[in-house]
Structures are given as structure tokens and as C-alpha cells.
Enzyme design. Structure first.
Site, short mmCIF file in Angstrom:
data_model
loop_
_atom_site.label_atom_id
_atom_site.label_comp_id
_atom_site.label_asym_id
_atom_site.label_seq_id
_atom_site.Cartn_x
_atom_site.Cartn_y
_atom_site.Cartn_z
N ARG A 89 0.82 -1.22 0.00
CA ARG A 89 0.00 0.00 0.00
C ARG A 89 0.85 1.27 0.00
O ARG A 89 0.64 2.16 -0.80
CB ARG A 89 -0.93 -0.02 1.22
CG ARG A 89 -1.89 1.12 1.29
CD ARG A 89 -2.79 0.97 2.50
NE ARG A 89 -2.24 0.04 3.45
CZ ARG A 89 -2.62 -1.23 3.55
NH1 ARG A 89 -3.56 -1.68 2.77
NH2 ARG A 89 -2.06 -2.01 4.42
N THR A 90 1.81 1.35 0.88
CA THR A 90 2.58 2.59 0.99
C THR A 90 3.40 2.83 -0.27
O THR A 90 3.47 3.94 -0.78
CB THR A 90 3.49 2.55 2.24
OG1 THR A 90 2.68 2.24 3.36
CG2 THR A 90 4.18 3.87 2.47
N HIS A 131 6.12 6.64 11.05
CA HIS A 131 5.48 6.47 9.75
C HIS A 131 4.72 7.77 9.47
O HIS A 131 3.50 7.81 9.48
CB HIS A 131 4.53 5.26 9.81
CG HIS A 131 4.04 4.79 8.48
ND1 HIS A 131 4.45 5.35 7.28
CD2 HIS A 131 3.15 3.81 8.15
CE1 HIS A 131 3.84 4.72 6.28
NE2 HIS A 131 3.05 3.79 6.79
N LYS A 170 23.96 -7.45 -0.68
CA LYS A 170 25.41 -7.65 -0.79
C LYS A 170 26.15 -7.01 0.38
O LYS A 170 27.37 -6.97 0.41
CB LYS A 170 25.92 -7.04 -2.10
CG LYS A 170 25.33 -7.65 -3.33
CD LYS A 170 25.81 -6.90 -4.57
CE LYS A 170 25.00 -7.27 -5.80
NZ LYS A 170 25.12 -6.27 -6.84
N ARG A 227 11.41 2.77 3.04
CA ARG A 227 10.92 1.94 4.14
C ARG A 227 12.02 0.97 4.49
O ARG A 227 12.69 0.41 3.61
CB ARG A 227 9.66 1.18 3.73
CG ARG A 227 9.34 0.09 4.76
CD ARG A 227 7.94 -0.37 4.70
NE ARG A 227 7.02 0.67 5.12
CZ ARG A 227 5.77 0.43 5.48
NH1 ARG A 227 5.30 -0.79 5.47
NH2 ARG A 227 4.97 1.42 5.82
#
Lengths: 141, 306
Positions: B51-52, B129, B80, B101
Site C-alpha cells: 500500500r505505501t 510512519h 550484498k 521503508r
């Protein structure tokens, strides 16, 4: 008990009794090769008993670390055997690489090169929080 | 150059300006359709969030911009062993703004300290958030007409729910807000939020375990999910889980003007029968999130729209 006066250096005074070795280690004084005197349980009018550290060298002393350790400490600066300043400590607004963040979810737990930075968020209650994750610093040192 | 890591970095004036821009975008979408032409948003999603991420991408496309990025750590250089700082420096060479995120708390802050372009925190673990809070604020403004003067109930997991903590912090700067905290004892609002935000700002609040007892008072009900793994024992979970499920029956005593919000995803804490109730605003929240992200991108890119 007689301890020689110092020529150029610092007298870290009013350390809470029994805490001088912790501060000694925190300041990294074991790495110096100058004369250092640690006086434990000296009589104090204000504190009852106190510790004192005398350093006979003009080193780059971190007042930030000392203030963070205990804001009641005073640091006397000695030049040519004369007292040139007496500094009362304050809680620093920020401390870097003095304590580690213990929050396993904090980015500092996985990225080893990051500095561990804590900022003062509540002066009255001496609350420091991690810059990255806002976790409260629990074990002080 | 500004980034947005924590909602409290924005002043109330800036929040109000963002809301005004978002409402102008809703009213005049054509005016904004090309304003980010030639600009690129990098969506760096080190953990999945459909969603975000899609909301950010839709926001940038609707501004006429482009999007590049990745949606899980395995498809990035993090697999890596690249540091967040190096990733931020590298992406700064390709894009104009970053939405990040990351499962680790503080990672977007580290990115913002190393990037030469603005960084938006799109969620860092259970920590912050801010764009969800922006979505919540626009929803309240549009549903209630104002961000001041109402009783808002937060129900469910108030201990671990970062969206609840951020929204309470943001609302604490507005006037005449009464907060009702509805949760089992195990999931009560943490003390530091109660003391540092509610008590410090003299916000009237009550704590209760019963949703039914406070339902008639509420102007807004903000539901959250009560997760099984948050409980110390299964018996407590079973005893309490149904108390925090919103059903049409529990809404019988609610105001006709109630606004029901939820940060989503929902599991079973709001009965699907409520979706068609005009008081349900949780899907509007999703849409509002896109508009607020558009407004935020414009602000951080310093794009002037005439």
C-alpha cells in the site's frame, strides 16, 4: 595523605565517592603516560565523601563526557601551578560514542560504522534518547 | 533541502499548508498533472509494503513524475552488504527524492544524513510512519471540517501501534481535543506517551477497557489490530479479542456523525458489514494518503504551482 600539586593539567573534583575508576575508564585515561592521581573517599563538606582525579598533563579532556557522567562534577584547569578556571559541568545536549544503543531494532545494531548518538530530551529527569530510534538510554554508562 | 523523518518535524503551520495543498489537488487535479515532469522518485523499500509503496508511486505519477526503485531488500545492494549511507549517496545520483521503508528504526534518518536529495520516511520498523499520520490528518480535516474540537477514541493495540503514537503527537498541537484510550491492560498506551504528550500538553484523556461504554461520546473512532503475538498468554487473547472487533451491533449507540478510521491492513477488527456504513472512512484514508504524499513531494522538491 599528600599528593603532589600539578604543574599543567586538570583536577576533576566532586566525583561521587567510588565512581572515579568508572570515569577514569570512560575518559580513556589508562592510555596516558603522564602522572595521574586517583583519590577515593576524600572528605567533602558538601558530599560527605568524594573522589578526585588529578591529571598532570594538558590533555584534550572531554567535558561532554564528564558532564554526561555526572553534572555535579567540577573541573579545575591548572596552568603553571595556578588555578586558571573552575568549570561546573552541565548535562550535554548530545553525546557521541559514549554509550551504545541496546535496541536490537535500531539501525546501529546492524550498521557497525554508525556513531552511537544520544540526545538529551528531558533535562529534569536526565533522559537521553537514541538519535536514530528514540529508545531511552537505560544503563547510563 | 528538507527531509521528513518524524511528523513532529513539521510545524502546525506546515501541516495546515500541506492539507491545503492536498485539498487543492483534490479540487484541481489537472493543475498538478505535469508539475513534476522530469523529476524522479526513488522508492527504496527494504521490506514489502504494497500500500505505501504504491501510494507513493501513484502520487509521483499523478504529478507527472517518474518512479524507480525496489520493493524488497533482496533485490537491492543491501543483500550484498551495502550500508544505508552508501545506498543513499548512490541513489542521490539517480533520483530527485527518496521514499524509504526499512525494517530498522532510524534507517531513513541515516539515509537523510547522507543523501543530497530529500528523504521521506515511509516507515522504519515500529518507530515512525509520518505519511500515514498525514493521511490521518487530512481524513479528519475532510470528515470533520477541522483538526480541533472533537473526541477521538483509539481502540485496540495502543502499546505497539506506531500510527496511534504519531497521530496522538500530531493532534496534541491542536485545540480542544479529548482522547479516549480503549485497550486491554496489556496493550495500554506507553507511559512515556501518556506523560510526555497527553499530560504535558494538558490534553483531557480517559483510559478504558470497554469500547461499548464510551461509544456514544466519540466523534472519531480510530481502530487498530489486536495481534495474538502481543499477549503473554493465549487465555487473555481469547478473552479479549472480541472486545475490540467493531460490529454493526456495537455501532448502534454511536453518533450518526461518527468517523471510523483504521490505518489498514485490517484483519477482522472491523466487520466487513461496516464497509458500506457512511461513517466508515478507512478507504478514504487510503486515498487521502496519496494526496498528502503528493503535497509532501511538492513541498520537499520545492515545486511552485501557480
Amino acid at each position: 595523605m599528600k599528593v603532589d600539586s600539578i604543574k599543567n593539567g586538570f583536577v576533576i573534583d566532586h566525583i561521587p565517592a567510588g565512581k572515579s575508576m568508572e570515569l577514569y575508564s570512560l575518559l580513556g585515561l589508562e592510555e596516558l603516560d603522564c602522572q595521574i592521581a586517583i583519590i577515593k573517599n576524600a572528605p567533602s563538606r558538601l558530599m560527605g565523601k568524594k573522589d578526585i582525579i588529578k591529571i598532570d598533563a594538558d590533555i584534550d579532556l572531554s567535558l561532554e563526557v564528564i558532564g554526561f557522567f555526572d553534572s555535579g562534577i567540577t573541573v579545575n584547569t591548572i596552568k603553571n601551578e595556578e588555578l586558571v578556571s573552575k568549570t561546573h559541568m552541565e548535562l550535554p545536549l548530545k553525546v557521541e560514542n559514549v554509550c551504545k544503543c541496546k535496541n536490537p531494532r535500531c539501525i546501529t545494531s546492524t550498521e557497525q560504522e554508525l556513531s552511537h548518538i544520544f540526545r538529551l530530551t528531558d533535562r529534569e529527569n536526565k533522559v537521553y534518547r537514541c538519535l536514530y530510534c528514540d529508545s531511552k538510554l537505560k544503563s547510563f554508562i | 533541502m528538507r527531509s521528513l523523518i518524524d511528523i513532529l518535524e513539521l510545524t502546525t503551520k506546515e501541516l495546515d499548508e500541506l492539507i491545503a495543498v492536498a485539498e487543492d489537488i483534490i479540487a484541481n487535479p489537472a493543475k498538478y498533472a505535469e508539475v513534476c515532469k522530469g523529476k524522479k522518485l526513488a522508492t527504496l523499500f527494504f521490506e514489502p509494503s504494497t500500500r505505501t509503496r504504491l501510494s507513493f508511486e501513484a502520487a509521483m505519477y499523478e504529478l507527472g513524475g517518474n518512479v524507480l526503485g525496489f520493493s524488497e531488500a533482496n533485490s537491492s545492494s543491501a543483500a550484498k552488504g551495502e550500508s544505508v549511507a552508501d545506498t543513499a549517496k548512490t541513489i542521490s545520483c539517480y533520483a530527485d527524492i527518496i521514499a524509504m521503508r526499512h525494517p530498522k528504526e532510524g534507517a531513513p534518518l541515516v539515509a537523510s544524513m547522507n543523501a543530497s536529495i530529500p528523504v521521506i520516511n515511509a516507515g522504519d520498523g515500529g518507530h515512525n510512519h509520518p505519511t500515514q499520520t498525514l493521511a490521518d490528518l487530512l481524513t479528519i480535516k475532510r470528515e470533520k471540517g477541522s483538526l480541533s474540537g472533537y473526541t477521538i477514541g483509539f481502540c485496540g493495540d495502543l502499546k505497539f501501534g506506531r500510527t496511534v503514537h504519531s497521530l496522538i503527537a500530531a493532534l496534541s498541537r491542536y485545540e480542544n481535543i479529548k482522547v479516549v484510550l480503549i485497550s486491554p491492560d496489556e496493550l495500554k498506551l506507553p507511559d512515556y506517551i501518556r506523560k510526555d504528550i497527553l499530560e504535558k500538553n494538558n490534553i483531557e484523556f480517559i483510559q478504558t477497557e470497554s469500547l461499548e461504554s464510551v461509544m456514544p461520546e466519540l466523534d472519531i473512532l480510530y481502530m487498530t489490530r489486536v495481534q495474538r503475538e502481543r499477549f503473554f498468554n493465549e487465555a487473555d487473547y481469547i478473552r479479549l479479542k472480541d472486545s475490540y472487533i467493531l460490529t454493526p451491533k456495537k455501532l448502534e449507540t454511536a453518533k450518526g456523525s461518527l468517523t471510523i478510521m483504521h490505518p489498514l491492513p485490517r484483519v477482522n477488527e472491523i466487520s466487513v458489514a461496516i464497509d458500506s456504513d457512511p461513517r466508515a472512512a478507512y478507504f478514504k484514508q487510503v486515498l487521502n494518503g496519496k494526496y498528502m504524499r503528493m503535497a509532501l513531494i511538492l513541498k520537499l522538491l520545492e515545486v511552485e504551482v501557480k
